[in-house]
Design an enzyme around this catalytic site. Structure first.
Site, mmCIF file in Angstrom:
data_model
loop_
_atom_site.group_PDB
_atom_site.id
_atom_site.type_symbol
_atom_site.label_atom_id
_atom_site.label_comp_id
_atom_site.label_asym_id
_atom_site.label_seq_id
_atom_site.Cartn_x
_atom_site.Cartn_y
_atom_site.Cartn_z
ATOM 1 N N SER A 151 1.079 -1.013 -0.101
ATOM 2 C CA SER A 151 0.081 -0.187 -0.117
ATOM 3 C C SER A 151 0.874 1.143 -0.178
ATOM 4 O O SER A 151 2.123 1.227 0.419
ATOM 5 C CB SER A 151 -0.760 0.037 1.301
ATOM 6 N N TYR A 164 -2.284 -1.270 10.476
ATOM 7 C CA TYR A 164 -2.419 -1.419 9.038
ATOM 8 C C TYR A 164 -0.978 -1.032 8.497
ATOM 9 O O TYR A 164 -0.357 -1.720 7.676
ATOM 10 C CB TYR A 164 -3.656 -0.797 8.258
HETATM 11 P P1 NAD Z 1 -10.800 -6.888 -0.618
HETATM 12 O O1 NAD Z 1 -11.143 -6.613 0.605
HETATM 13 O O2 NAD Z 1 -11.578 -7.198 -1.543
HETATM 14 O O3 NAD Z 1 -9.589 -7.879 -0.611
HETATM 15 C C1 NAD Z 1 -8.884 -8.639 0.245
HETATM 16 C C2 NAD Z 1 -9.111 -10.212 0.292
HETATM 17 O O4 NAD Z 1 -8.266 -10.477 1.308
HETATM 18 C C3 NAD Z 1 -10.540 -10.583 0.308
HETATM 19 O O5 NAD Z 1 -10.876 -11.294 -0.785
HETATM 20 C C4 NAD Z 1 -10.480 -11.324 1.783
HETATM 21 O O6 NAD Z 1 -11.555 -12.386 1.698
HETATM 22 C C5 NAD Z 1 -9.027 -11.872 1.860
HETATM 23 N N1 NAD Z 1 -8.747 -12.106 3.166
HETATM 24 C C6 NAD Z 1 -8.840 -11.445 4.420
HETATM 25 N N2 NAD Z 1 -8.406 -12.182 5.373
HETATM 26 C C7 NAD Z 1 -8.064 -13.575 4.877
HETATM 27 C C8 NAD Z 1 -7.200 -14.606 5.426
HETATM 28 N N3 NAD Z 1 -7.108 -14.787 6.708
HETATM 29 N N4 NAD Z 1 -6.904 -15.541 4.396
HETATM 30 C C9 NAD Z 1 -7.318 -15.575 2.969
HETATM 31 N N5 NAD Z 1 -7.783 -14.381 2.490
HETATM 32 C C10 NAD Z 1 -8.186 -13.406 3.501
HETATM 33 O O7 NAD Z 1 -9.913 -5.387 -0.799
HETATM 34 P P2 NAD Z 1 -8.490 -5.111 -1.860
HETATM 35 O O8 NAD Z 1 -8.627 -3.816 -2.155
HETATM 36 O O9 NAD Z 1 -8.858 -5.850 -3.071
HETATM 37 O O10 NAD Z 1 -7.551 -5.599 -1.233
HETATM 38 C C11 NAD Z 1 -6.422 -6.497 -1.618
HETATM 39 C C12 NAD Z 1 -4.968 -5.968 -1.067
HETATM 40 O O11 NAD Z 1 -4.967 -4.778 -1.680
HETATM 41 C C13 NAD Z 1 -5.006 -5.993 0.495
HETATM 42 O O12 NAD Z 1 -3.815 -6.487 0.930
HETATM 43 C C14 NAD Z 1 -5.024 -4.337 0.826
HETATM 44 O O13 NAD Z 1 -4.266 -3.986 2.023
HETATM 45 C C15 NAD Z 1 -4.393 -3.916 -0.511
HETATM 46 N N6 NAD Z 1 -4.440 -2.508 -0.830
HETATM 47 C C16 NAD Z 1 -5.818 -2.130 -1.242
HETATM 48 C C17 NAD Z 1 -5.760 -0.837 -1.387
HETATM 49 C C18 NAD Z 1 -7.142 -0.078 -1.900
HETATM 50 O O14 NAD Z 1 -7.355 0.940 -2.163
HETATM 51 N N7 NAD Z 1 -8.207 -1.134 -2.264
HETATM 52 C C19 NAD Z 1 -4.832 0.186 -1.501
HETATM 53 C C20 NAD Z 1 -3.766 -0.422 -0.995
HETATM 54 C C21 NAD Z 1 -3.621 -1.740 -0.715
#
Ligand code: NAD
Length: 270
Positions: A151, A164
């Site tokens: 991130s 986080y």
């Molecule tokens: P999201 O919530 O759709 O994806 C997160 C996924 O992780 C979900 O499918 C959830 O079921 C899964 N998950 C959670 N706990 C878990 C576990 N214990 N075991 C297996 N799977 C698990 O949101 P996203 O934005 O697609 O997030 C994906 C990644 O991107 C994350 O690491 C998040 O920190 C990172 N991220 C997202 C953003 C954003 O703005 N969306 C920005 C920076 C980083």
């Protein structure tokens, strides 16, 4: 020939958001994809169906996609996930540590179980999966790719989201350490650091036009990113086009890490 033809990839948290877009992009580029999901089985099946549609339209032989349930924070689950994949495919080429969670609370009010869970999924989970991947990569004589989803908060502080930010900074350090430790065995480890992306983790502001406009006002490019824009960078880093890149973080953030407050020259008094 497609860039990821014949590569076997595991995407953690692959049933939604960035993980889902990445799984679909990898299938589109010719990879076989294992989609790990924790509890969202229905969403995982929808992702799988989309991949099957993608595959049947681009490949005669189709894909060897699979779903692998498991909590990546749990050591036994992670060992089982890898056993299932290797039993089916015998080989893994790419691990994408994508799964992640966040929780908001002023630090002085934060419950320890909330703190521990964020660290367990975002950092311990990525460590457990990386360890299994490296064991396999070494067993088969080296080579392999590990990609991580951090991130902008890998480096930018995020008040009220201390676990986080700590987990993502830790994940960046973990990635650089593994990159150095295993460069000699042909294992590349890199990281993508997204800015504000429209996914379920951000439902609180993506579904509210006023809140979304307020978020987008902070982004130099004036808009949130799409999960497909992150998936594209994962696909590049997994491919041989990135053969000489290891230990790096690529920020994909519409300029969010460019100190947006300096868009006007307030610091010089003009
Ligand atoms: P999201 O919530 O759709 O994806 C997160 C996924 O992780 C979900 O499918 C959830 O079921 C899964 N998950 C959670 N706990 C878990 C576990 N214990 N075991 C297996 N799977 C698990 O949101 P996203 O934005 O697609 O997030 C994906 C990644 O991107 C994350 O690491 C998040 O920190 C990172 N991220 C997202 C953003 C954003 O703005 N969306 C920005 C920076 C980083």
């Amino acid at each position: 020939m497609k860039r990821l033809e014949g590569k076997n990839a595991l995407v953690t948290g692959g049933s939604t958001g960035i993980g889902r877009a990445t799984a679909i992009r990898f299938a589109d580029e010719g990879a076989n994809v294992a989609i790990n999901y924790h509890s969202s089985e229905t969403e995982a099946e929808i992702t799988l169906e989309e991949i099957q549609t993608t595959c049947s339209s681009i490949r005669e032989k189709g894909c060897r996609e699979m779903l692998v349930q498991g909590d990546i924070a749990n050591e036994e689950d992670v060992e089982r996930i890898f056993r299932e994949i290797l039993k089916a495919w015998r080989r893994l080429d790419v691990l994408i540590n994508n799964a992640g969670i966040q929780t908001a609370s002023p630090t002085h009010e934060m419950a320890m179980d909330a703190y521990d869970r964020v660290l367990a999924v975002n950092l311990r989970g990525a460590f457990l999966c990386s360890r299994e991947a490296v064991r396999h990569f070494l067993d088969r004589g080296g080579g392999g790719v590990i990609l991580n989803n951090t991130s902008v908060h890998e480096t930018v502080p995020k008040p009220q989201y201390a676990p986080y930010a700590a987990s993502k900074a830790g994940l960046g350090a973990l990635a650089r350490t593994l990159a150095l430790e295993y460069a000699g065995q042909g294992i590349r480890v890199n990281t993508v650091a997204p800015g504000a992306i429209a996914t379920p983790i951000n439902r609180e502001w993506t579904d509210d036009p006023e809140k979304r406009a307020a978020v987008e006002d902070h982004i130099p490019m004036g808009r949130a990113g799409e999960p497909e824009e992150i998936a594209a960078v994962f696909a590049f880093l997994a491919s041989d086009e990135a053969a000489y890149i290891t230990g790096q973080t690529i920020y994909v953030d519409g300029g969010l890490t460019l100190y947006p407050d300096f868009r006007t020259p307030w610091s010089s008094g003009s």
